[in-house]
Motif scaffolding. Structure first.
Motif, mmCIF file in Angstrom:
data_model
loop_
_atom_site.group_PDB
_atom_site.id
_atom_site.type_symbol
_atom_site.label_atom_id
_atom_site.label_comp_id
_atom_site.label_asym_id
_atom_site.label_seq_id
_atom_site.Cartn_x
_atom_site.Cartn_y
_atom_site.Cartn_z
ATOM 1 N N GLY A 1 -19.825 49.660 3.139
ATOM 2 C CA GLY A 1 -20.486 49.755 1.851
ATOM 3 C C GLY A 1 -21.420 48.579 1.613
ATOM 4 O O GLY A 1 -21.681 47.777 2.512
ATOM 5 N N ALA A 2 -21.938 48.480 0.389
ATOM 6 C CA ALA A 2 -22.850 47.402 0.013
ATOM 7 C C ALA A 2 -22.043 46.249 -0.571
ATOM 8 O O ALA A 2 -21.165 46.457 -1.422
ATOM 9 C CB ALA A 2 -23.872 47.904 -0.995
ATOM 10 N N TYR A 3 -22.380 45.034 -0.072
ATOM 11 C CA TYR A 3 -21.640 43.854 -0.505
ATOM 12 C C TYR A 3 -22.598 42.697 -0.787
ATOM 13 O O TYR A 3 -23.765 42.714 -0.369
ATOM 14 C CB TYR A 3 -20.624 43.417 0.561
ATOM 15 N N THR A 4 -22.027 41.679 -1.452
ATOM 16 C CA THR A 4 -22.761 40.453 -1.693
ATOM 17 C C THR A 4 -22.013 39.305 -1.026
ATOM 18 O O THR A 4 -20.820 39.100 -1.301
ATOM 19 C CB THR A 4 -22.887 40.156 -3.198
ATOM 20 N N LEU A 5 -22.713 38.599 -0.141
ATOM 21 C CA LEU A 5 -22.154 37.419 0.502
ATOM 22 C C LEU A 5 -22.676 36.184 -0.229
ATOM 23 O O LEU A 5 -23.893 36.036 -0.405
ATOM 24 C CB LEU A 5 -22.558 37.352 1.975
ATOM 25 N N ASP B 1 -25.530 27.497 -4.308
ATOM 26 C CA ASP B 1 -25.013 28.658 -3.591
ATOM 27 C C ASP B 1 -26.166 29.506 -3.056
ATOM 28 O O ASP B 1 -27.241 29.601 -3.674
ATOM 29 C CB ASP B 1 -24.146 29.512 -4.519
ATOM 30 N N THR B 2 -25.928 30.118 -1.899
ATOM 31 C CA THR B 2 -26.902 31.046 -1.309
ATOM 32 C C THR B 2 -26.279 32.431 -1.280
ATOM 33 O O THR B 2 -25.141 32.598 -0.820
ATOM 34 C CB THR B 2 -27.286 30.621 0.119
ATOM 35 N N THR B 3 -27.017 33.429 -1.771
ATOM 36 C CA THR B 3 -26.502 34.794 -1.876
ATOM 37 C C THR B 3 -27.319 35.741 -1.014
ATOM 38 O O THR B 3 -28.551 35.630 -0.958
ATOM 39 C CB THR B 3 -26.545 35.274 -3.342
ATOM 40 N N ARG B 4 -26.612 36.643 -0.357
ATOM 41 C CA ARG B 4 -27.291 37.675 0.435
ATOM 42 C C ARG B 4 -26.607 39.006 0.229
ATOM 43 O O ARG B 4 -25.380 39.101 0.287
ATOM 44 C CB ARG B 4 -27.288 37.328 1.923
ATOM 45 N N HIS B 5 -27.410 40.045 -0.041
ATOM 46 C CA HIS B 5 -26.900 41.406 -0.191
ATOM 47 C C HIS B 5 -26.975 42.111 1.170
ATOM 48 O O HIS B 5 -28.013 42.072 1.840
ATOM 49 C CB HIS B 5 -27.713 42.171 -1.229
ATOM 50 N N VAL B 6 -25.867 42.743 1.577
ATOM 51 C CA VAL B 6 -25.806 43.366 2.897
ATOM 52 C C VAL B 6 -25.286 44.790 2.766
ATOM 53 O O VAL B 6 -24.558 45.126 1.823
ATOM 54 C CB VAL B 6 -24.903 42.564 3.853
ATOM 55 N N ASP B 7 -25.677 45.611 3.731
ATOM 56 C CA ASP B 7 -25.145 46.972 3.863
ATOM 57 C C ASP B 7 -24.284 47.005 5.116
ATOM 58 O O ASP B 7 -24.793 47.005 6.249
ATOM 59 C CB ASP B 7 -26.290 47.989 3.959
ATOM 60 N N TYR B 8 -23.005 47.010 4.926
ATOM 61 C CA TYR B 8 -22.034 46.953 6.017
ATOM 62 C C TYR B 8 -21.725 48.377 6.469
ATOM 63 O O TYR B 8 -21.329 49.233 5.669
ATOM 64 C CB TYR B 8 -20.770 46.248 5.519
ATOM 65 N N ALA B 9 -21.950 48.645 7.776
ATOM 66 C CA ALA B 9 -21.733 49.980 8.325
ATOM 67 C C ALA B 9 -21.280 49.847 9.764
ATOM 68 O O ALA B 9 -21.300 48.756 10.350
ATOM 69 C CB ALA B 9 -23.013 50.811 8.224
ATOM 70 N N ALA C 1 -26.286 25.946 13.314
ATOM 71 C CA ALA C 1 -25.041 26.343 12.657
ATOM 72 C C ALA C 1 -24.680 25.383 11.529
ATOM 73 O O ALA C 1 -24.925 24.180 11.611
ATOM 74 C CB ALA C 1 -23.907 26.392 13.687
ATOM 75 N N VAL C 2 -24.110 25.937 10.447
ATOM 76 C CA VAL C 2 -23.581 25.133 9.345
ATOM 77 C C VAL C 2 -22.048 25.194 9.459
ATOM 78 O O VAL C 2 -21.433 26.212 9.134
ATOM 79 C CB VAL C 2 -24.048 25.682 7.981
ATOM 80 N N PRO C 3 -21.415 24.141 9.976
ATOM 81 C CA PRO C 3 -19.982 24.204 10.268
ATOM 82 C C PRO C 3 -19.072 23.992 9.066
ATOM 83 O O PRO C 3 -17.863 24.213 9.165
ATOM 84 C CB PRO C 3 -19.796 23.076 11.283
ATOM 85 N N ALA C 4 -19.600 23.561 7.953
ATOM 86 C CA ALA C 4 -18.770 23.303 6.776
ATOM 87 C C ALA C 4 -19.291 24.127 5.613
ATOM 88 O O ALA C 4 -20.170 23.690 4.859
ATOM 89 C CB ALA C 4 -18.779 21.819 6.435
ATOM 90 N N ALA C 5 -18.784 25.338 5.491
ATOM 91 C CA ALA C 5 -19.236 26.231 4.421
ATOM 92 C C ALA C 5 -18.120 27.214 4.096
ATOM 93 O O ALA C 5 -17.249 27.494 4.929
ATOM 94 C CB ALA C 5 -20.501 26.969 4.826
ATOM 95 N N THR C 6 -18.157 27.735 2.889
ATOM 96 C CA THR C 6 -17.230 28.779 2.459
ATOM 97 C C THR C 6 -18.039 30.024 2.136
ATOM 98 O O THR C 6 -19.088 29.950 1.464
ATOM 99 C CB THR C 6 -16.454 28.342 1.202
ATOM 100 N N VAL C 7 -17.560 31.177 2.643
ATOM 101 C CA VAL C 7 -18.256 32.444 2.426
ATOM 102 C C VAL C 7 -17.363 33.343 1.573
ATOM 103 O O VAL C 7 -16.185 33.563 1.909
ATOM 104 C CB VAL C 7 -18.598 33.140 3.752
ATOM 105 N N GLN C 8 -17.941 33.861 0.499
ATOM 106 C CA GLN C 8 -17.214 34.768 -0.375
ATOM 107 C C GLN C 8 -17.801 36.177 -0.264
ATOM 108 O O GLN C 8 -19.028 36.344 -0.260
ATOM 109 C CB GLN C 8 -17.291 34.296 -1.832
ATOM 110 N N LEU D 1 -12.787 38.347 -1.665
ATOM 111 C CA LEU D 1 -12.279 37.645 -0.491
ATOM 112 C C LEU D 1 -13.099 36.380 -0.250
ATOM 113 O O LEU D 1 -14.290 36.311 -0.586
ATOM 114 C CB LEU D 1 -12.338 38.548 0.749
ATOM 115 N N SER D 2 -12.490 35.415 0.398
ATOM 116 C CA SER D 2 -13.159 34.150 0.703
ATOM 117 C C SER D 2 -12.630 33.632 2.032
ATOM 118 O O SER D 2 -11.447 33.815 2.359
ATOM 119 C CB SER D 2 -12.910 33.136 -0.405
ATOM 120 N N THR D 3 -13.506 32.990 2.806
ATOM 121 C CA THR D 3 -13.105 32.429 4.098
ATOM 122 C C THR D 3 -13.986 31.243 4.444
ATOM 123 O O THR D 3 -15.133 31.144 3.968
ATOM 124 C CB THR D 3 -13.194 33.493 5.227
#
Length: 274
Positions: free
Chosen positions: A240-244, A253-261, A209-216, A222-224
């Motif tokens: 829908g389709a999003y980019t994390l 930065d690390t980017t990942r494209h996801v399909d949220y369903a 786990a990476v305990p110190a990170a911000t996800v957009q 949105l950001s958390t």
């Protein structure tokens, strides 16, 4: 492989407990055609047929525990090796037939004691590496419809008493294998169809786990932050389709494209490097 099988059968026939006439007979694997003329009492084992035993075919991968985790490889192929066994005497007339019948009969009795080849008789590559399955023996069993007459015609000799011997070996034509790490923990994470949440964890390449990170969540603006286990979540987000995009201190930065369903609510992000 076949030469090691020949040597293993010769060792079986030369066992100290074998009948004396069998043990004292020479063992030959030559083709017993019209030029075959042994100079002493001989048992001839003619390997005339090799075919896969399809009844024993199993395409299920073999998995075994190793120090690094689990080793998976393709299964061995089971092969039937069939010999024609005949006895040969240097005597003449009735004495010749009597000696041949005695040797052949005692050989039948001796081999019937071994449903599998004794491990102590295995030679060469049949011994090391060890066979993955017992090396089975079937004596005096001929397939339905098979005629022995064709052998005598092909060999150009007069028919003589004979018995069949089929030995089933395992051969490994696929040396490739794959080692998978041991599973040390299992986590079940899901979501509710009626109350969906886009969630996941930020992990290192070692799945820590990476305990110190911000996800957009870029498209939603949105950001958390993540919790102590690297977990994050976004509520009230339409499917829908999003980019994390994951941001950590001192790293790119690390980017990942996801399909949220509804059936795909969990999306982890694995950091690929520093």
């Amino acid at each position: 492989m076949f030469d090691d099988l020949d040597a293993s059968l010769a060792a079986t026939l030369d066992d100290p407990a074998a009948p004396a006439p069998v043990r004292s007979a020479d063992v030959s694997f030559a083709v017993p055609d019209k030029s075959f003329a042994p100079s002493q009492a001989t048992l001839n084992l003619f390997l005339h047929e090799v075919e896969e035993n399809r009844a024993l075919r199993d395409d299920t991968p073999v998995t075994e525990r190793v120090a690094q985790g689990y080793l998976t490889r393709r299964p061995a192929v089971r092969v039937d090796c069939t010999y024609l066994i005949t006895a040969w005497s240097t005597k003449t007339g009735g004495l010749q037939s009597a000696e041949e019948h005695q040797i052949l009969g005692l050989t039948l009795q001796w081999l019937c004691r071994f449903p599998v080849l004794d491990a102590g008789h295995l030679q060469g590559l049949l011994q090391s590496p060890p066979q993955p399955y017992p090396v089975t023996i079937n004596v005096a069993q001929r397939r339905e419809g098979q005629s022995i007459g064709e052998f005598w015609t092909a060999l150009g000799i007069a028919p003589r008493p004979a018995l069949s011997l089929t030995v089933t070996l395992a051969t490994v034509p696929f040396p490739e294998s794959r080692t998978d790490p041991q599973v040390t923990a299992v986590q079940l994470r899901g979501g509710l169809v009626g109350d969906p949440v886009l969630r996941g964890r930020v992990l290192t390449s070692a799945l820590d786990a990476v305990p110190a990170a911000t996800v957009q969540l870029m498209e939603a603006g949105l950001s958390t932050g993540v919790d102590a286990l690297g977990g994050f979540s976004f509520t009230d987000v339409p499917f829908g389709a999003y980019t994390l995009t994951v941001q950590t201190t001192g790293n790119a930065d690390t980017t990942r494209h996801v399909d949220y369903a509804a059936d795909a609510q969990v999306h982890d992000v694995i950091l690929t490097g520093p």
